[in-house]
Structures are given as C-alpha cells and as structure tokens.
Design a protein around this motif. Structure first.
Motif, PDB file in Angstrom:
ATOM      1  N   GLU A 178     -19.251   7.363  14.675  1.00  0.00           N
ATOM      2  CA  GLU A 178     -18.356   6.920  13.605  1.00  0.00           C
ATOM      3  C   GLU A 178     -17.436   8.054  13.162  1.00  0.00           C
ATOM      4  OE1 GLU A 178     -16.163   5.032  10.834  1.00  0.00           O
ATOM      5  OE2 GLU A 178     -17.317   4.191  12.473  1.00  0.00           O
ATOM      6  N   ARG A 179     -17.964   9.274  13.094  1.00  0.00           N
ATOM      7  CA  ARG A 179     -17.138  10.424  12.711  1.00  0.00           C
ATOM      8  C   ARG A 179     -16.021  10.642  13.738  1.00  0.00           C
ATOM      9  NH1 ARG A 179     -20.550  14.318  13.250  1.00  0.00           N
ATOM     10  NH2 ARG A 179     -19.592  15.248  15.071  1.00  0.00           N
ATOM     11  N   ARG A 180     -16.348  10.558  15.021  1.00  0.00           N
ATOM     12  CA  ARG A 180     -15.329  10.732  16.071  1.00  0.00           C
ATOM     13  C   ARG A 180     -14.291   9.616  16.012  1.00  0.00           C
ATOM     14  NH1 ARG A 180     -19.764  12.124  20.474  1.00  0.00           N
ATOM     15  NH2 ARG A 180     -19.986  14.341  20.052  1.00  0.00           N
ATOM     16  N   ARG A 181     -14.731   8.395  15.782  1.00  0.00           N
ATOM     17  CA  ARG A 181     -13.816   7.268  15.686  1.00  0.00           C
ATOM     18  C   ARG A 181     -12.872   7.465  14.505  1.00  0.00           C
ATOM     19  NH1 ARG A 181     -12.244   3.266  13.068  1.00  0.00           N
ATOM     20  NH2 ARG A 181     -13.672   3.636  11.369  1.00  0.00           N
ATOM     21  N   SER A 182     -13.414   7.890  13.390  1.00  0.00           N
ATOM     22  CA  SER A 182     -12.611   8.126  12.193  1.00  0.00           C
ATOM     23  C   SER A 182     -11.616   9.272  12.403  1.00  0.00           C
ATOM     24  CB  SER A 182     -13.537   8.432  11.013  1.00  0.00           C
ATOM     25  OG  SER A 182     -12.805   8.664   9.855  1.00  0.00           O
ATOM     26  N   GLU A 183     -12.057  10.342  13.055  1.00  0.00           N
ATOM     27  CA  GLU A 183     -11.164  11.475  13.337  1.00  0.00           C
ATOM     28  C   GLU A 183     -10.020  11.042  14.248  1.00  0.00           C
ATOM     29  OE1 GLU A 183     -13.768  14.445  14.939  1.00  0.00           O
ATOM     30  OE2 GLU A 183     -14.560  14.996  12.967  1.00  0.00           O
ATOM     31  N   LEU A 184     -10.326  10.228  15.245  1.00  0.00           N
ATOM     32  CA  LEU A 184      -9.287   9.738  16.148  1.00  0.00           C
ATOM     33  C   LEU A 184      -8.305   8.844  15.405  1.00  0.00           C
ATOM     34  CD1 LEU A 184      -7.938   9.330  18.860  1.00  0.00           C
ATOM     35  CD2 LEU A 184      -9.671   7.581  19.373  1.00  0.00           C
ATOM     36  N   ALA A 185      -8.822   7.954  14.573  1.00  0.00           N
ATOM     37  CA  ALA A 185      -7.943   7.062  13.803  1.00  0.00           C
ATOM     38  C   ALA A 185      -7.019   7.871  12.896  1.00  0.00           C
ATOM     39  CB  ALA A 185      -8.781   6.076  12.986  1.00  0.00           C
ATOM     40  N   ASP A 186      -7.570   8.860  12.210  1.00  0.00           N
ATOM     41  CA  ASP A 186      -6.756   9.702  11.323  1.00  0.00           C
ATOM     42  C   ASP A 186      -5.714  10.494  12.107  1.00  0.00           C
ATOM     43  OD1 ASP A 186      -8.277   8.793   9.195  1.00  0.00           O
ATOM     44  OD2 ASP A 186      -9.464  10.629   9.009  1.00  0.00           O
ATOM     45  N   ALA A 187      -6.116  11.065  13.227  1.00  0.00           N
ATOM     46  CA  ALA A 187      -5.187  11.868  14.029  1.00  0.00           C
ATOM     47  C   ALA A 187      -4.063  10.993  14.580  1.00  0.00           C
ATOM     48  CB  ALA A 187      -5.934  12.559  15.167  1.00  0.00           C
ATOM     49  N   ALA A 188      -4.392   9.805  15.043  1.00  0.00           N
ATOM     50  CA  ALA A 188      -3.367   8.903  15.578  1.00  0.00           C
ATOM     51  C   ALA A 188      -2.395   8.482  14.478  1.00  0.00           C
ATOM     52  CB  ALA A 188      -4.022   7.676  16.217  1.00  0.00           C
ATOM     53  N   GLU A 189      -2.919   8.203  13.298  1.00  0.00           N
ATOM     54  CA  GLU A 189      -2.061   7.814  12.179  1.00  0.00           C
ATOM     55  C   GLU A 189      -1.113   8.951  11.788  1.00  0.00           C
ATOM     56  OE1 GLU A 189      -2.431   6.286   7.553  1.00  0.00           O
ATOM     57  OE2 GLU A 189      -4.211   6.321   8.819  1.00  0.00           O
ATOM     58  N   GLN A 190      -1.629  10.155  11.709  1.00  0.00           N
ATOM     59  CA  GLN A 190      -0.786  11.317  11.378  1.00  0.00           C
ATOM     60  C   GLN A 190       0.268  11.546  12.452  1.00  0.00           C
ATOM     61  OE1 GLN A 190      -3.443  14.605  10.837  1.00  0.00           O
ATOM     62  NE2 GLN A 190      -4.183  13.897   8.855  1.00  0.00           N
ATOM     63  N   PHE A 191      -0.126  11.397  13.699  1.00  0.00           N
ATOM     64  CA  PHE A 191       0.788  11.591  14.816  1.00  0.00           C
ATOM     65  C   PHE A 191       1.925  10.574  14.764  1.00  0.00           C
ATOM     66  CE2 PHE A 191       1.817  10.681  19.345  1.00  0.00           C
ATOM     67  CZ  PHE A 191       2.388  11.903  19.663  1.00  0.00           C
ATOM     68  N   LEU A 192       1.597   9.312  14.572  1.00  0.00           N
ATOM     69  CA  LEU A 192       2.625   8.271  14.510  1.00  0.00           C
ATOM     70  C   LEU A 192       3.567   8.491  13.326  1.00  0.00           C
ATOM     71  CD1 LEU A 192       0.347   5.275  15.449  1.00  0.00           C
ATOM     72  CD2 LEU A 192       2.321   6.078  16.781  1.00  0.00           C
TER      73      LEU A 192
END
Length: 145
Positions: free
Chosen positions: A29-43
């Motif tokens: 869940e932590r990895r999934r959340s980190e990926l979601a946050d990173a993708a959102e910041q990137f976009l």
C-alpha cells in the motif's frame, strides 16, 4: 504434553504468518501510494510547464518582449518537471511507465521550441503523451500488488 507443544507452535506460526502478511500489505500500500503521489506531481508539473510555454508563445505572437521574470518562471516550471520525474523514478521500476514519462517530458519540452505554424501539432503530441502516461499510471496504481 506433545499436543500442547504442537498447539503452541501452531499458534505462534499463525501469529508470525499474520504479521508477515500485514507487513507485506502495508509495504504494498505504501508503494502504491508513493507511485500515485509521484504520478500526480509529475502530471501537474508537466501541465504547468506547458502553460508557461504557451504564455511565452502568446507573448511572442503579440510582439511582447520576453522578460526576465517570465524566463525565471519557465525555468522554475522546467525544474519542477525534473524533480517530479526524479520522484517518479524513485517510486517505480516499471520500464513501460518510465518510458512514457520520458516521452511526455520530451514532447512537453518541445512545445516551447515549436515554430508558430507547428504549435498546435506539437501541443497535441504533448497532450497525447500526457494522457497516455496518465492512463498507464492509473492502471499501474489500481493494479499494484
């Protein structure tokens, strides 16, 4: 006596297994959340960068001079893309997603260098790359295991 020992060992094994499963779920869940946050910041960083490029293009079309403040804002936006991409690189090893991120960066950066008669085409490519990355990131986040 042997039955009590077997029961105690089984109980301890059950507790250990539950603990391991809980830890695995928390890490996932932590990895999934980190990926979601990173993708959102990137976009978000990509969209803001393109916004500054379009403002530059519009000013050029109106014959307005490029200002130091406008250049500083564009460089800041570009730096934010670089930082967001670095966060994305730290959050996943998925090579398909990372390649889509590279394409999204390249096409977004190309907007600022486009000739007036190419801005629409180059901008369309950048938005398409943005959307392709977004869809791939969403699939990865929602299917993350």
């Amino acid at each position: 006596m042997a039955a009590a020992i077997v029961a105690a060992v089984a109980a301890l094994a059950g507790v250990l297994l539950q603990s391991l499963i809980g830890d695995w779920r928390a890490r996932t869940e932590r990895r999934r959340s980190e990926l979601a946050d990173a993708a959102e910041q990137f976009l978000g960083a990509l969209a803001e960068h393109r916004q500054h490029q379009y403002l530059k293009i519009e000013a050029r079309r109106r014959g307005e001079p490029d200002t130091q403040d406008a250049r500083r804002d564009r460089y800041t936006a570009r730096t934010q893309v670089t930082k967001a991409r670095a966060a994305l690189l730290r959050s996943t090893q998925n090579q398909e997603l990372l390649e889509l991120a590279r394409i999204a960066v390249d096409t977004s950066f190309a907007v600022g260098d486009a000739a007036d008669d190419e801005v629409q085409t180059v901008g369309d490519r950048a938005r398409a790359a943005h959307n392709t990355f977004q869809a791939a990131a969403a699939r990865l986040v929602f299917n993350h295991r």
